[in-house]
Write a protein that holds these residues in place. Sequence first.
Motif, mmCIF file in Angstrom:
data_model
loop_
_atom_site.group_PDB
_atom_site.id
_atom_site.type_symbol
_atom_site.label_atom_id
_atom_site.label_comp_id
_atom_site.label_asym_id
_atom_site.label_seq_id
_atom_site.Cartn_x
_atom_site.Cartn_y
_atom_site.Cartn_z
ATOM 1 N N UNK A 201 54.893 48.728 44.168
ATOM 2 C CA UNK A 201 55.663 49.931 44.484
ATOM 3 C C UNK A 201 54.814 51.181 44.299
ATOM 4 N N UNK A 202 54.032 51.210 43.235
ATOM 5 C CA UNK A 202 53.171 52.362 42.971
ATOM 6 C C UNK A 202 52.120 52.509 44.064
ATOM 7 N N UNK A 203 51.573 51.396 44.523
ATOM 8 C CA UNK A 203 50.567 51.450 45.585
ATOM 9 C C UNK A 203 51.183 51.870 46.915
ATOM 10 N N UNK A 204 52.390 51.390 47.195
ATOM 11 C CA UNK A 204 53.025 51.670 48.479
ATOM 12 C C UNK A 204 53.458 53.127 48.601
ATOM 13 N N UNK B 198 55.442 57.818 43.854
ATOM 14 C CA UNK B 198 56.081 56.761 43.073
ATOM 15 C C UNK B 198 56.210 57.270 41.642
ATOM 16 N N UNK B 199 57.410 57.604 41.238
ATOM 17 C CA UNK B 199 57.656 58.247 39.949
ATOM 18 C C UNK B 199 58.126 57.198 38.956
ATOM 19 N N UNK B 200 57.346 56.992 37.913
ATOM 20 C CA UNK B 200 57.682 56.005 36.886
ATOM 21 C C UNK B 200 58.602 56.646 35.840
ATOM 22 N N UNK B 201 59.770 56.087 35.657
ATOM 23 C CA UNK B 201 60.756 56.650 34.736
ATOM 24 C C UNK B 201 60.624 56.029 33.345
ATOM 25 N N UNK B 202 60.891 56.829 32.349
ATOM 26 C CA UNK B 202 60.827 56.384 30.960
ATOM 27 C C UNK B 202 62.054 55.551 30.607
ATOM 28 N N UNK B 203 62.019 54.823 29.490
ATOM 29 C CA UNK B 203 63.217 54.090 29.058
ATOM 30 C C UNK B 203 64.441 54.995 28.888
ATOM 31 N N UNK B 204 64.246 56.216 28.413
ATOM 32 C CA UNK B 204 65.386 57.131 28.251
ATOM 33 C C UNK B 204 65.958 57.536 29.605
ATOM 34 N N UNK B 205 65.089 57.804 30.570
ATOM 35 C CA UNK B 205 65.559 58.149 31.916
ATOM 36 C C UNK B 205 66.267 56.949 32.555
ATOM 37 N N UNK B 206 65.703 55.778 32.342
ATOM 38 C CA UNK B 206 66.315 54.539 32.835
ATOM 39 C C UNK B 206 67.722 54.379 32.261
ATOM 40 N N UNK B 207 67.866 54.531 30.972
ATOM 41 C CA UNK B 207 69.158 54.340 30.313
ATOM 42 C C UNK B 207 70.196 55.351 30.766
ATOM 43 N N UNK B 208 69.751 56.512 31.213
ATOM 44 C CA UNK B 208 70.666 57.568 31.664
ATOM 45 C C UNK B 208 70.992 57.471 33.152
ATOM 46 N N UNK B 209 70.591 56.383 33.805
ATOM 47 C CA UNK B 209 70.860 56.141 35.219
ATOM 48 C C UNK B 209 70.046 57.022 36.164
ATOM 49 N N UNK B 210 68.888 57.502 35.737
ATOM 50 C CA UNK B 210 68.064 58.302 36.651
ATOM 51 C C UNK B 210 67.544 57.462 37.813
ATOM 52 N N UNK B 211 67.433 56.151 37.626
ATOM 53 C CA UNK B 211 67.018 55.291 38.736
ATOM 54 C C UNK B 211 68.113 55.033 39.742
ATOM 55 N N UNK B 212 69.352 55.372 39.414
ATOM 56 C CA UNK B 212 70.487 55.155 40.302
ATOM 57 C C UNK B 212 70.760 56.441 41.084
ATOM 58 N N UNK B 213 69.765 56.811 41.873
ATOM 59 C CA UNK B 213 69.794 58.066 42.622
ATOM 60 C C UNK B 213 69.736 57.764 44.111
ATOM 61 N N UNK B 214 70.001 58.795 44.918
ATOM 62 C CA UNK B 214 69.990 58.591 46.367
ATOM 63 C C UNK B 214 69.605 59.888 47.066
#
Length: 304
Positions: free
Chosen positions: A224-227, A232-248
């Motif tokens: 994903x990072x290469x593509x 390609x923005x790598x999210x931290x565990x705190x961002x992950x837990x706060x649903x920052x990856x569930x964006x559109x």
Amino acid sequence: MITRDPQAFLAHACALAPDFGPGTARAAFLVSPDGFVRAEQSAQDNRYMATADAFDAGAALREHHGLHRALSAELPVFCFPGHEDTPDAVFPNNVFATAPGRLVIGRMRHEVRRREALRSDIRGFFRDVLGYAETDLSAQPHPCELTGALVIDRARGLGFCGLSERCDEAGAALMHDAFGLRATLMFELAPGEYHTNVVLAVLAGRAALVCPGGFADPAVVGALEALYGPHAVMLSPAEHAAFAGNAIALAERSVWMSRRARQALSAGTREALEQRAGFAVRSVPLEAIEAGGGSLRCCVAEVF
């Protein structure tokens, strides 16, 4: 191509132009959180779901109205009513999704969610009003929870499918065919993850939000990072837990996430999105809805 090999997928994907179709939807639909309570079946494999006493149906309805109003400023958004028999229906993108001229209906793992696929009003709207053909996967035995399990790069025709109890390999292949994708990468989600769209968002075909901890194989994160390169923005565990990856991204230059997710963004993430990738970060409060184990992207079914 449909494969488990990240490097083979990457080699193929890098050769594809972003000419598969529009990178963002032309409209979207929601389902109101009527009867919004904890669904115990869904809670079996959704660690993000809150306890029953944390559910506030009135607050969820108010938040959902605010979401509808906010998104409608960017593209046409319509809303179907919910029902007490389908407490998870506020997350319709797992059950209903579209490709140009086609409605796809998924096969849900849990019976409480399989009821949603029977809705004649949603099926009828796409069939009789929009004239969409129907690809119905709901009656076959393999779980395939659509754009929860499968994150799609609509510009390039690429699928990223996380395998779990909510989607097996056969289900992934069925979705690959239903959406007519050029290539799909299948991979195991990390233990405890139930949907790919909680740990990955592809934004308008040119950027990605990635939660590395959500993937069992680091090679998938590397692909994903290469593509997506510098976007390609790598999210931290705190961002992950706060649903920052569930964006559109519903337009070329903006990304939507919940207020909690936006508040969790680090300065580096905000700079990567706003300055380098050129996205305005937009948000609405969804704390009550997030008790259901999903966030903003889960609420939005895209119409292509």
